[in-house]
Scaffold this motif. Sequence first.
Motif, PDB file in Angstrom:
ATOM      1  N   ARG A   1      30.601   6.083 -36.330  1.00 44.96           N
ATOM      2  CA  ARG A   1      30.748   4.624 -36.152  1.00 44.96           C
ATOM      3  C   ARG A   1      29.791   3.835 -37.017  1.00 44.96           C
ATOM      4  NH1 ARG A   1      31.010   4.032 -29.580  1.00 44.96           N
ATOM      5  NH2 ARG A   1      33.015   5.080 -29.307  1.00 44.96           N
ATOM      6  N   LYS A   2      28.953   4.525 -37.765  1.00 46.39           N
ATOM      7  CA  LYS A   2      27.948   3.880 -38.632  1.00 46.39           C
ATOM      8  C   LYS A   2      27.079   2.919 -37.848  1.00 46.39           C
ATOM      9  CE  LYS A   2      30.630   4.051 -42.928  1.00 46.39           C
ATOM     10  NZ  LYS A   2      29.875   5.113 -43.532  1.00 46.39           N
ATOM     11  N   GLN A   3      26.541   3.408 -36.744  1.00 44.71           N
ATOM     12  CA  GLN A   3      25.678   2.518 -35.974  1.00 44.71           C
ATOM     13  C   GLN A   3      24.368   3.168 -35.526  1.00 44.71           C
ATOM     14  OE1 GLN A   3      28.130   1.162 -32.750  1.00 44.71           O
ATOM     15  NE2 GLN A   3      27.698   2.937 -31.488  1.00 44.71           N
ATOM     16  N   LEU A   4      23.376   2.303 -35.367  1.00 41.41           N
ATOM     17  CA  LEU A   4      22.077   2.727 -34.847  1.00 41.41           C
ATOM     18  C   LEU A   4      22.037   2.321 -33.379  1.00 41.41           C
ATOM     19  CD1 LEU A   4      19.671   1.555 -37.718  1.00 41.41           C
ATOM     20  CD2 LEU A   4      20.721   3.807 -37.383  1.00 41.41           C
ATOM     21  N   ARG A   5      21.826   3.308 -32.522  1.00 43.99           N
ATOM     22  CA  ARG A   5      21.860   3.047 -31.074  1.00 43.99           C
ATOM     23  C   ARG A   5      20.617   3.667 -30.447  1.00 43.99           C
ATOM     24  NH1 ARG A   5      23.605   6.395 -27.195  1.00 43.99           N
ATOM     25  NH2 ARG A   5      24.319   7.800 -28.842  1.00 43.99           N
ATOM     26  N   ILE A   6      19.902   2.859 -29.665  1.00 43.62           N
ATOM     27  CA  ILE A   6      18.743   3.415 -28.960  1.00 43.62           C
ATOM     28  C   ILE A   6      19.233   4.266 -27.790  1.00 43.62           C
ATOM     29  CG2 ILE A   6      16.943   1.755 -29.573  1.00 43.62           C
ATOM     30  CD1 ILE A   6      17.680   0.265 -26.963  1.00 43.62           C
ATOM     31  N   LEU A   7      18.356   5.127 -27.282  1.00 46.68           N
ATOM     32  CA  LEU A   7      18.821   6.120 -26.306  1.00 46.68           C
ATOM     33  C   LEU A   7      18.606   5.696 -24.854  1.00 46.68           C
ATOM     34  CD1 LEU A   7      17.684   9.327 -28.200  1.00 46.68           C
ATOM     35  CD2 LEU A   7      19.722   7.929 -28.479  1.00 46.68           C
ATOM     36  N   HIS A   8      17.804   4.656 -24.645  1.00 49.79           N
ATOM     37  CA  HIS A   8      17.668   4.103 -23.295  1.00 49.79           C
ATOM     38  C   HIS A   8      17.150   2.677 -23.409  1.00 49.79           C
ATOM     39  CE1 HIS A   8      13.255   4.593 -23.352  1.00 49.79           C
ATOM     40  NE2 HIS A   8      13.532   5.645 -24.092  1.00 49.79           N
ATOM     41  N   SER A   9      17.349   1.892 -22.352  1.00 47.46           N
ATOM     42  CA  SER A   9      17.114   0.445 -22.477  1.00 47.46           C
ATOM     43  C   SER A   9      15.638   0.084 -22.683  1.00 47.46           C
ATOM     44  CB  SER A   9      17.664  -0.274 -21.253  1.00 47.46           C
ATOM     45  OG  SER A   9      17.009   0.257 -20.112  1.00 47.46           O
ATOM     46  N   GLU A  10      14.730   1.009 -22.370  1.00 49.90           N
ATOM     47  CA  GLU A  10      13.296   0.700 -22.520  1.00 49.90           C
ATOM     48  C   GLU A  10      12.742   1.139 -23.878  1.00 49.90           C
ATOM     49  OE1 GLU A  10      11.200  -0.626 -19.483  1.00 49.90           O
ATOM     50  OE2 GLU A  10      13.264  -1.300 -19.760  1.00 49.90           O
ATOM     51  N   SER A  11      13.638   1.574 -24.752  1.00 46.56           N
ATOM     52  CA  SER A  11      13.190   2.185 -26.004  1.00 46.56           C
ATOM     53  C   SER A  11      12.271   1.262 -26.826  1.00 46.56           C
ATOM     54  CB  SER A  11      14.416   2.572 -26.829  1.00 46.56           C
ATOM     55  OG  SER A  11      14.035   3.218 -28.000  1.00 46.56           O
ATOM     56  N   PHE A  12      12.655  -0.017 -26.960  1.00 43.29           N
ATOM     57  CA  PHE A  12      11.825  -0.928 -27.768  1.00 43.29           C
ATOM     58  C   PHE A  12      10.536  -1.285 -27.043  1.00 43.29           C
ATOM     59  CE2 PHE A  12      16.047  -1.950 -29.678  1.00 43.29           C
ATOM     60  CZ  PHE A  12      15.752  -1.515 -30.954  1.00 43.29           C
ATOM     61  N   ARG A  13      10.585  -1.240 -25.727  1.00 40.77           N
ATOM     62  CA  ARG A  13       9.369  -1.506 -24.951  1.00 40.77           C
ATOM     63  C   ARG A  13       8.379  -0.348 -25.194  1.00 40.77           C
ATOM     64  NH1 ARG A  13       6.866  -0.834 -19.505  1.00 40.77           N
ATOM     65  NH2 ARG A  13       7.413   1.300 -20.078  1.00 40.77           N
ATOM     66  N   ASP A  14       8.911   0.888 -25.162  1.00 45.36           N
ATOM     67  CA  ASP A  14       8.064   2.057 -25.411  1.00 45.36           C
ATOM     68  C   ASP A  14       7.442   1.993 -26.804  1.00 45.36           C
ATOM     69  OD1 ASP A  14       8.711   3.095 -22.985  1.00 45.36           O
ATOM     70  OD2 ASP A  14      10.102   4.628 -23.744  1.00 45.36           O
ATOM     71  N   ASP A  15       8.275   1.668 -27.783  1.00 41.84           N
ATOM     72  CA  ASP A  15       7.807   1.700 -29.159  1.00 41.84           C
ATOM     73  C   ASP A  15       8.475   0.573 -29.953  1.00 41.84           C
ATOM     74  OD1 ASP A  15       7.095   2.190 -31.738  1.00 41.84           O
ATOM     75  OD2 ASP A  15       7.896   4.228 -31.838  1.00 41.84           O
TER      76      ASP A  15
ATOM     77  N   THR B   1       7.892  -0.567 -32.739  1.00 40.03           N
ATOM     78  CA  THR B   1       8.062  -0.364 -34.190  1.00 40.03           C
ATOM     79  C   THR B   1       9.473   0.148 -34.511  1.00 40.03           C
ATOM     80  OG1 THR B   1       7.261   1.926 -34.226  1.00 40.03           O
ATOM     81  CG2 THR B   1       5.606   0.206 -34.514  1.00 40.03           C
ATOM     82  N   ARG B   2      10.196   0.555 -33.487  1.00 42.47           N
ATOM     83  CA  ARG B   2      11.587   0.993 -33.729  1.00 42.47           C
ATOM     84  C   ARG B   2      12.441  -0.134 -34.315  1.00 42.47           C
ATOM     85  NH1 ARG B   2      11.735   4.878 -28.346  1.00 42.47           N
ATOM     86  NH2 ARG B   2      10.866   6.658 -29.470  1.00 42.47           N
ATOM     87  N   ALA B   3      12.066  -1.387 -34.021  1.00 37.88           N
ATOM     88  CA  ALA B   3      12.821  -2.510 -34.603  1.00 37.88           C
ATOM     89  C   ALA B   3      12.669  -2.490 -36.127  1.00 37.88           C
ATOM     90  CB  ALA B   3      12.310  -3.828 -34.034  1.00 37.88           C
ATOM     91  N   PHE B   4      11.464  -2.195 -36.606  1.00 36.93           N
ATOM     92  CA  PHE B   4      11.244  -2.136 -38.058  1.00 36.93           C
ATOM     93  C   PHE B   4      11.980  -0.935 -38.653  1.00 36.93           C
ATOM     94  CE2 PHE B   4       7.701  -4.498 -36.358  1.00 36.93           C
ATOM     95  CZ  PHE B   4       7.521  -5.514 -37.268  1.00 36.93           C
TER      96      PHE B   4
END
Length: 455
Positions: free
Chosen positions: A165-179, A181-184
């Motif tokens: 699907r050519k997409q970037l998907r985090i693996l759980h809803s707290e992923s960006f809270r944990d880290d 820098t994943r946004a970068f």
Amino acid sequence: MSRMSSKEIFRSLSPDLVEIVQGLAEEANSRNLRLFLVGGAVRDLLLNRPIMDVDMVLEAPGAAREIVAEVARAACPQNVKIVVHGRFGTVSMESGNGKLDLALARSETYRSPGALPVVEAASLEEDLFRRDFGVNALALELFSSERRAQLEVTDPVGGLRDLDRKQLRILHSESFRDDPTRAFRAARLGPRLGFSLARGTRVALSESIAHGVFSSISGDRIRRELEKVFTDSALGLDPVKALKYLSDWGVLQALDSSLTFSSSARSPIRRLGRAVVNPPWRSSPYRPFVPGLAVWLVDLPSAVRQRVLQRLSVRGETAERIMGFARLRHRRLEGLSKARGRSAVDGVLAGIHEESLYALYAVASSAGRRQIVRWAAEDRVQRVPVTGADLVSLGLEGPALGRVLARIRAGFLDGELLNREEALTLAEELVRRASTRGKTRVRGAKKRSSKRDAE
Ligand code: CTP
């Protein structure tokens, strides 16, 4: 595609790494441990893209982290450079042009947002679940011989579907809270692969920003991520695309409410990205993020620039260089527009730091860029065949000597002087004129020796 042949895998690795990977597989299997290729390398293999970094994982639940170094040392031939990194016991192996990281399969628990995680040896699956995006949570098990010609991709989180699907998907809803820098990482990886953020991931990012997750990460960590936005140009990333995503997603504003990425910065930053891939002149080493930040921030009010640099923990001379670029740009571009002849350009650009020179090149007009490239590639490295000692022997000293040397250099750059002989004749002439005017300090103007005449 959920299977790959081991031949295909070994063909895609740098030849310097093949022996290491085979050795590691032998060693791991002889100890009844499982060895996997993981992360970006598997993703890039499946996408048929060149593999940049090779990351491998050893599955040894309950083992002490020292086992990684033990396996690496037992597996590698003498010529391989092995470095053990402290915190997680990860081991880097380097041979020729190839570099490989081996880590213990581990789980990570984040006690507070943005903090470094608590790490424990775990199963491969747990290791994949702690990762940033589905496409990076794929693994391929490696075996000691080619007895398994076809290897199955381990995909516990649906990463293969994300690749399709050519997409970037985090693996759980707290992923960006944990880290956060994943946004970068998403902003860099998306444009590099031509992938976009999955809808739920985009929503989770907005929510994390609203919860203030970016206020919890250190300036050093953010700066390191931004540095990669500029150095990743070498991997085919247009830094403009990454910065535009960060702006559209609200990440820049989360770092500082007045931080924008204006359209006027786009062409200069794109130019800097191209310069990383194809340097317009033979450069001394420089950090691409310094001209990048200078050009990006230059039109923001100085108080905002100052705040942003503080937020990114950019300090000292580097901060001064970036802050000073507004003035440098104004003065040197004006100087270049008035400069007639190569020596005049030399006068405008002499002494400029390589990082500021790249920033200036990025914002200059096409005529200005031509002047800069010619100066950087040819004129600044031009050596004149006359030394200070030659001028001392004509009786010159102090500032007068510097002025005459500069005049000679200008003469060579502008093509008025063609050789040492002409340069020394000019120097004598200048000495004579100055001493009759009584201005120059000359220890008794001397005539050149006949030996030099003969040179
Ligand atoms: N990783 C992660 N979260 C991070 C950093 C890394 O989950 N904040 C994981 C990902 O699985 C990633 C792997 O560690 O694939 C290796 O990280 P890195 O080498 O930084 O990225 P790659 O995906 O290998 O990308 P590249 O092709 O740029 O090397």
